[in-house]
Scaffold this active site. Structure first.
Site, PDB file in Angstrom:
ATOM      1  N   SER A 193     -46.133 -38.189  39.366  1.00  0.00           N
ATOM      2  CA  SER A 193     -45.794 -37.903  40.770  1.00  0.00           C
ATOM      3  C   SER A 193     -46.553 -36.662  41.204  1.00  0.00           C
ATOM      4  CB  SER A 193     -44.292 -37.640  40.890  1.00  0.00           C
ATOM      5  OG  SER A 193     -43.982 -37.108  42.172  1.00  0.00           O
ATOM      6  N   TYR A 206     -36.363 -33.279  37.864  1.00  0.00           N
ATOM      7  CA  TYR A 206     -37.294 -34.398  38.047  1.00  0.00           C
ATOM      8  C   TYR A 206     -38.746 -33.930  37.926  1.00  0.00           C
ATOM      9  CZ  TYR A 206     -39.729 -38.145  40.678  1.00  0.00           C
ATOM     10  OH  TYR A 206     -40.588 -39.137  41.093  1.00  0.00           O
TER      11      TYR A 206
END
Ligand code: NAD
Ligand code: MG
Length: 301
Positions: A193, A206
Site C-alpha cells: 500500500s 496497518y
C-alpha cells in the site's frame, strides 16, 4: 469484446472514467461485502478482456472474493488461468459471484473459505489449492485487515495481533508453503500500500504491516530468484473496495474517498488488475523485487 470492455479501453479523461466523490455513507461490519457497496465497484466482471497471457497457469489469490483480489482473480481467468480463491466464510456470497465469472470462462475455480490468521489453515489452504489446480504457478498475497483508530490508545492488543496475523504472518505461512509447489517461472505478488511509504496517522498498525510487506518482498525476491521465482508487490492508493466502509476509514472519509489525490476519485479494482496480470506473466521476465504503485497521481512519498 463486450461494450464495457471497449469503453474501458477507449482513450478518455481518466478523472471522469469512473465515479467521483461525494459517495453515500455506507457503514458495514468488517470484512464487508462488495455487493452491498454504492456505487458498485468495477472488478472487471464485464469490462476486463484477456489476451491469453496466463494460459494454463494455476493461481492462488487471497482476499479474492472482493476488491483488488477479485479483480486480479477475474483478470487471471480471462487471461487463461485456473484460480483458487481464499476468503472468509462469511464472504461466501461475494465469492460465489467470482466463481460464476471464472467458470463462465471455462476455467477451474477452487473455493477455499477459512481464516488465514490460523497457521494450520494456511498450510491446508496451500495444499488444497495445489491439489485442486494440479500445481501452483502464481501466488497473490492480497488479503488484508485495516481498522482506522484515531489514537494509539484505541488500538487494542487484539486488533494489533489480528492486523499483524492477517497482513504479515499469513503472507509468511502461505508463501513458505506455496514455494514447495512453485516451479521456475512462477510469480509471487504481495499487495502492499502507499501506507507502507507514507503512513496516515489513523493507520499505525496497518501501515506498519504494509512497510513490512515491502521489506519481505524485496528480501524474498533476492533469495528466490536463485530458484527462478520472481517476487513483486503492488502499492495501491485509494481503491473503492469493501475494506474502506467496513472500518478501514471513518464514514466521513468514505464520503469523500479519493478526493485527495490528483485524479480526484478512488481507483476501481479493475484499474489494478493489469498490474497483477503483468507481474504474474512472463512479460515481466526481467521484473523482480519491485513495488509497483497505482496512486491516482499522489505518489508514494
Ligand atoms: P477487500 O475487503 O475487498 O479485500 C480484503 C480481503 O481480505 C477480504 O475480502 C477478505 O477476504 C480478506 N481477509 C481479511 N481478513 C482475512 C482473514 N482473517 N482470513 C482470510 N481472508 C481475510 O479490500 P481490498 O481493498 O481489495 O483489499 C485487498 C488488499 O489491498 C489488502 O491487502 C489491502 O490492505 C490492500 N490495499 C487496499 C487499498 C484500498 O484503498 N482499498 C489501498 C492500498 C492497499
Ligand atoms: Mg471481501
Amino acid at each position: 469484446m463486450t461494450d464495457a470492455a471497449v469503453d474501458r479501453l477507449r482513450m478518455q479523461d481518466p478523472r471522469k472514467q469512473y465515479p467521483q466523490p461525494p459517495f453515500p455513507k455506507q457503514p458495514q461490519g468488517a470484512p464487508g461485502l462488495a455487493r452491498e457497496m454504492d456505487p458498485k465497484p468495477d472488478h472487471g466482471e464485464a469490462s476486463y478482456t484477456g489476451y491469453g497471457r496466463l494460459k494454463g497457469r494455476k493461481a492462488l489469490v487471497t482476499g479474492a472474493d472482493s476488491g483488488i483480489g477479485r479483480a486480479a482473480a477475474i483478470a487471471f481467468a480471462r487471461e487463461g488461468a485456473d484460480v483458487a480463491l481464499s476468503y472468509l466464510a462469511e464472504e461466501g456470497p461475494d465469492a460465489e459471484e467470482v466463481r460464476k465469472v471464472i467458470e463462465a470462462e471455462g476455467r477451474i475455480c477452487v473455493l477455499l473459505p477459512g481464516d488465514i490468521t490460523d497457521e494450520t489453515f494456511c498450510l491446508e489452504l496451500v495444499t488444497k489449492a495445489a491439489a485442486g489446480l494440479g500445481g501452483l504457478d502464481i501466488l497473490v498475497n492480497n488479503a488484508g485487515k485495516q481498522t482506522n483508530q484515531a489514537d494509539l490508545d484505541d488500538i487494542t492488543s487484539e486488533q494489533f495481533d489480528r492486523t499483524m496475523k492477517t497482513n504479515l504472518y499469513a503472507m509468511f505461512w502461505i508463501t513458505k508453503a506455496a514455494l514447495k509447489h512453485m516451479p521456475a517461472g512462477a510469480s509471487i505478488i504481495n499487495t502492499a500500500s502507499v501506507q507502507g511509504f507514507s503512513p496516515s496517522k489513523g493507520l499505525v498498525d496497518y501501515a506498519t504491516t504494509k512497510a513490512g510487506i515491502i521489506a519481505f518482498t524485496e528480501a524474498l525476491a533476492k533469495q528466490q530468484i536463485e530458484n527462478g521465482i520472481r517476487v513483486n508487490a503492488v502499492a495501491p492508493g485509494p481503491f473503492w473496495t469493501a475494506l474502506q466502509p467496513s472500518g478501514g476509514q471513518p464514514q466521513e472519509k468514505v464520503a469523500k474517498f479519493g478526493a485527495e489525490v490528483p485524479l480526484g476519485r478512488p481507483g476501481q479494482p479493475v484499474e489494478c488488475a493489469p498490474i497483477y496480470v503483468f507481474l504474474a506473466s512472463q512479460e515481466a521476465s526481467y521484473v523482480t523485487g519491485e513495488v509497483y504503485a497505482a496512486t491516482g497521481g499522489k505518489g508514494t512519498t
